[in-house]
Design a protein around this motif. Structure first.
Motif, PDB file in Angstrom:
ATOM      1  N   PHE A   1       0.911  -1.372  -0.002  1.00 50.07           N
ATOM      2  CA  PHE A   1       0.070  -0.012   0.019  1.00 50.07           C
ATOM      3  C   PHE A   1       0.865   1.379   0.076  1.00 50.07           C
ATOM      4  O   PHE A   1       0.457   2.163  -0.618  1.00 50.07           O
ATOM      5  CB  PHE A   1      -0.882   0.049   1.123  1.00 50.07           C
ATOM      6  CG  PHE A   1      -2.120  -0.952   0.902  1.00 50.07           C
ATOM      7  CD1 PHE A   1      -2.827  -1.121  -0.022  1.00 50.07           C
ATOM      8  CD2 PHE A   1      -2.764  -1.634   2.092  1.00 50.07           C
ATOM      9  CE1 PHE A   1      -3.657  -2.044  -0.427  1.00 50.07           C
ATOM     10  CE2 PHE A   1      -3.773  -2.345   1.769  1.00 50.07           C
ATOM     11  CZ  PHE A   1      -4.089  -2.521   0.758  1.00 50.07           C
ATOM     12  N   VAL A   2       1.793   1.350   0.545  1.00 48.19           N
ATOM     13  CA  VAL A   2       2.835   2.219   0.488  1.00 48.19           C
ATOM     14  C   VAL A   2       3.367   2.475  -0.687  1.00 48.19           C
ATOM     15  O   VAL A   2       3.504   3.444  -1.341  1.00 48.19           O
ATOM     16  CB  VAL A   2       4.112   2.178   1.784  1.00 48.19           C
ATOM     17  CG1 VAL A   2       5.108   3.283   1.335  1.00 48.19           C
ATOM     18  CG2 VAL A   2       3.570   2.242   3.335  1.00 48.19           C
ATOM     19  N   LYS A   3       3.749   1.520  -1.247  1.00 42.63           N
ATOM     20  CA  LYS A   3       4.020   1.731  -2.757  1.00 42.63           C
ATOM     21  C   LYS A   3       3.261   2.146  -3.659  1.00 42.63           C
ATOM     22  O   LYS A   3       3.778   2.923  -4.629  1.00 42.63           O
ATOM     23  CB  LYS A   3       4.748   0.105  -3.354  1.00 42.63           C
ATOM     24  CG  LYS A   3       5.473   0.133  -4.602  1.00 42.63           C
ATOM     25  CD  LYS A   3       6.046  -1.189  -4.877  1.00 42.63           C
ATOM     26  CE  LYS A   3       6.661  -1.324  -6.301  1.00 42.63           C
ATOM     27  NZ  LYS A   3       6.949  -2.652  -6.571  1.00 42.63           N
ATOM     28  N   GLU A   4       2.097   1.576  -3.467  1.00 39.17           N
ATOM     29  CA  GLU A   4       0.832   2.219  -4.367  1.00 39.17           C
ATOM     30  C   GLU A   4       0.284   3.453  -4.009  1.00 39.17           C
ATOM     31  O   GLU A   4      -0.862   3.873  -4.468  1.00 39.17           O
ATOM     32  CB  GLU A   4      -0.308   0.897  -4.331  1.00 39.17           C
ATOM     33  CG  GLU A   4       0.379  -0.331  -4.850  1.00 39.17           C
ATOM     34  CD  GLU A   4      -0.616  -1.567  -4.774  1.00 39.17           C
ATOM     35  OE1 GLU A   4      -1.556  -1.356  -4.320  1.00 39.17           O
ATOM     36  OE2 GLU A   4      -0.161  -2.737  -4.901  1.00 39.17           O
ATOM     37  N   ASN A   5       0.870   4.241  -2.840  1.00 37.65           N
ATOM     38  CA  ASN A   5       0.516   5.347  -2.476  1.00 37.65           C
ATOM     39  C   ASN A   5      -0.884   5.529  -1.856  1.00 37.65           C
ATOM     40  O   ASN A   5      -1.936   6.420  -1.906  1.00 37.65           O
ATOM     41  CB  ASN A   5       0.413   6.287  -3.634  1.00 37.65           C
ATOM     42  CG  ASN A   5       0.531   7.996  -3.206  1.00 37.65           C
ATOM     43  OD1 ASN A   5       0.980   8.215  -2.020  1.00 37.65           O
ATOM     44  ND2 ASN A   5      -0.153   8.767  -3.955  1.00 37.65           N
ATOM     45  N   VAL A   6      -1.444   4.370  -1.114  1.00 40.51           N
ATOM     46  CA  VAL A   6      -2.537   3.926  -0.464  1.00 40.51           C
ATOM     47  C   VAL A   6      -2.541   4.550   0.898  1.00 40.51           C
ATOM     48  O   VAL A   6      -1.783   3.965   1.573  1.00 40.51           O
ATOM     49  CB  VAL A   6      -3.170   2.714  -0.663  1.00 40.51           C
ATOM     50  CG1 VAL A   6      -4.295   2.477  -0.048  1.00 40.51           C
ATOM     51  CG2 VAL A   6      -3.304   2.265  -2.248  1.00 40.51           C
ATOM     52  N   ARG A   7      -3.421   5.369   1.455  1.00 42.19           N
ATOM     53  CA  ARG A   7      -3.445   5.700   2.894  1.00 42.19           C
ATOM     54  C   ARG A   7      -4.543   5.007   3.306  1.00 42.19           C
ATOM     55  O   ARG A   7      -5.578   4.864   3.111  1.00 42.19           O
ATOM     56  CB  ARG A   7      -3.778   7.279   2.949  1.00 42.19           C
ATOM     57  CG  ARG A   7      -3.770   7.622   4.481  1.00 42.19           C
ATOM     58  CD  ARG A   7      -3.734   9.123   4.743  1.00 42.19           C
ATOM     59  NE  ARG A   7      -3.512   9.414   6.070  1.00 42.19           N
ATOM     60  CZ  ARG A   7      -3.415  10.743   6.675  1.00 42.19           C
ATOM     61  NH1 ARG A   7      -3.557  11.603   5.664  1.00 42.19           N
ATOM     62  NH2 ARG A   7      -3.505  11.005   7.886  1.00 42.19           N
ATOM     63  N   VAL A   8      -4.112   4.427   4.532  1.00 42.38           N
ATOM     64  CA  VAL A   8      -4.768   3.148   5.276  1.00 42.38           C
ATOM     65  C   VAL A   8      -5.214   3.864   6.689  1.00 42.38           C
ATOM     66  O   VAL A   8      -4.481   4.636   7.385  1.00 42.38           O
ATOM     67  CB  VAL A   8      -4.116   1.896   5.645  1.00 42.38           C
ATOM     68  CG1 VAL A   8      -4.883   1.217   6.508  1.00 42.38           C
ATOM     69  CG2 VAL A   8      -3.763   1.306   4.179  1.00 42.38           C
ATOM     70  N   ARG A   9      -6.723   3.833   7.159  1.00 42.83           N
ATOM     71  CA  ARG A   9      -7.134   4.252   8.328  1.00 42.83           C
ATOM     72  C   ARG A   9      -7.979   3.145   8.744  1.00 42.83           C
ATOM     73  O   ARG A   9      -8.509   2.366   8.012  1.00 42.83           O
ATOM     74  CB  ARG A   9      -8.030   5.712   8.105  1.00 42.83           C
ATOM     75  CG  ARG A   9      -7.092   7.009   7.892  1.00 42.83           C
ATOM     76  CD  ARG A   9      -8.273   7.994   7.712  1.00 42.83           C
ATOM     77  NE  ARG A   9      -7.453   9.115   7.263  1.00 42.83           N
ATOM     78  CZ  ARG A   9      -7.371   9.896   6.003  1.00 42.83           C
ATOM     79  NH1 ARG A   9      -7.822   9.119   4.974  1.00 42.83           N
ATOM     80  NH2 ARG A   9      -6.744  11.186   5.801  1.00 42.83           N
ATOM     81  N   PHE A  10      -8.114   3.138  10.018  1.00 39.31           N
ATOM     82  CA  PHE A  10      -9.274   2.308  10.837  1.00 39.31           C
ATOM     83  C   PHE A  10     -10.264   2.986  11.384  1.00 39.31           C
ATOM     84  O   PHE A  10      -9.912   4.196  12.339  1.00 39.31           O
ATOM     85  CB  PHE A  10      -8.460   1.357  11.916  1.00 39.31           C
ATOM     86  CG  PHE A  10      -7.366   0.479  10.963  1.00 39.31           C
ATOM     87  CD1 PHE A  10      -7.824  -0.853  10.629  1.00 39.31           C
ATOM     88  CD2 PHE A  10      -6.034   0.678  10.691  1.00 39.31           C
ATOM     89  CE1 PHE A  10      -6.963  -1.688   9.921  1.00 39.31           C
ATOM     90  CE2 PHE A  10      -5.074   0.002  10.121  1.00 39.31           C
ATOM     91  CZ  PHE A  10      -5.520  -1.363   9.612  1.00 39.31           C
ATOM     92  N   ILE A  11     -11.372   2.472  11.397  1.00 40.35           N
ATOM     93  CA  ILE A  11     -12.480   3.117  12.248  1.00 40.35           C
ATOM     94  C   ILE A  11     -13.013   1.941  13.271  1.00 40.35           C
ATOM     95  O   ILE A  11     -12.917   0.991  12.867  1.00 40.35           O
ATOM     96  CB  ILE A  11     -13.516   3.846  11.312  1.00 40.35           C
ATOM     97  CG1 ILE A  11     -14.293   2.930  10.611  1.00 40.35           C
ATOM     98  CG2 ILE A  11     -12.906   5.113  10.943  1.00 40.35           C
ATOM     99  CD1 ILE A  11     -15.015   3.619   9.558  1.00 40.35           C
TER     100      ILE A  11
END
Length: 241
Positions: A93-103
């Motif tokens: 995900f870092v490589k693909e520029n995806v920001r991850v959040r959890f709710i």
């Protein structure tokens, strides 16, 4: 967060109730956890399909506050899956520029999983591409209750006046306060209910209930649903032109 009215186009924020993993596995004569592993692999394909579909925000329902009622074996298997998924996918995900959040309500989750969630958010905090939000130990009513507690505490502490509490105030206390409201909510597996998912945020969302079981839900079907959304006449309570 309130949303301005805008001309209908593709959805900016899509939320998905990923249903049908267990049934998919049962149909194949396999344990339910086999289906959950297949469903986890499907997430990556849908995340990768977001840019082409014009989707900036994707929120997925991974584990609800009600899912604790399942067997101890299934719950333990799911928690193990979540830990392995985060460890396996974060570098990608870092490589693909995806920001991850959890709710969701984190304290009930085990310490190792919470640590991995914190690390994933830290590692991807600089990413500017697709925003992936994972709802883990999440329930819409629980979220509103927790938000109301925080709001009430601010009123009690004198930080907020009761007369200032309105429908624009509460969203600032929700888990999703940094996210726009979903434009489109998709539920797979043929069930036509929202299952306590993003209750406040989805007040004006469009819904699609599809028969496909989640492990079979393809990027092509996702793109088709996003395209169909763009043809809808969204009036937000106003009179159409």
């Amino acid at each position: 967060m309130s949303r301005p009215l805008r001309e209908t186009d593709g959805p900016c924020h899509v939320a998905i109730i990923m249903d049908g993993n267990g049934r998919w596995a049962t149909q194949k004569g396999r344990p339910r956890l086999f289906g959950h592993h297949a469903g986890a692999r499907r997430v990556r394909e849908i995340v990768e399909a977001c840019p082409d579909a014009g989707v900036k925000y994707l929120t997925i329902f991974a584990f609800s506050t009600e899912n604790w009622k399942r067997t101890q074996v299934e719950v333990a298997g799911l928690m193990s899956l979540f830990r392995r998924y985060i460890m396996k996918e974060m570098q990608a995900f870092v490589k693909e520029n995806v920001r991850v959040r959890f709710i969701g309500d984190r304290p009930r989750l085990d310490a190792k999983l919470r640590g991995l969630m914190d690390e994933a958010e830290r590692m991807t905090g600089h990413c500017t591409g697709t925003n992936l939000t994972i709802a883990l130990n999440y329930g819409g009513r629980d979220e509103v209750a927790r938000a109301t507690q925080r709001l009430a505490q601010d009123v009690a502490d004198g930080k907020l006046h009761p007369d200032d509490v309105n429908e624009e105030t509460l969203p600032r206390y929700l888990d999703t306060h940094v996210l726009p409201d979903p434009d489109l909510v998709i539920r797979t597996s043929g069930e036509a209910r929202i299952s306590n998912f993003l209750l406040w945020q989805s007040a004006y969302a469009e819904y699609e209930f599809v028969d496909t079981l989640w492990p079979d839900f393809s990027a092509e079907e996702f793109a088709a649903l996003c395209g169909a959304y763009g043809k809808r006449d969204r009036r937000f309570g106003a009179v159409g032109r």
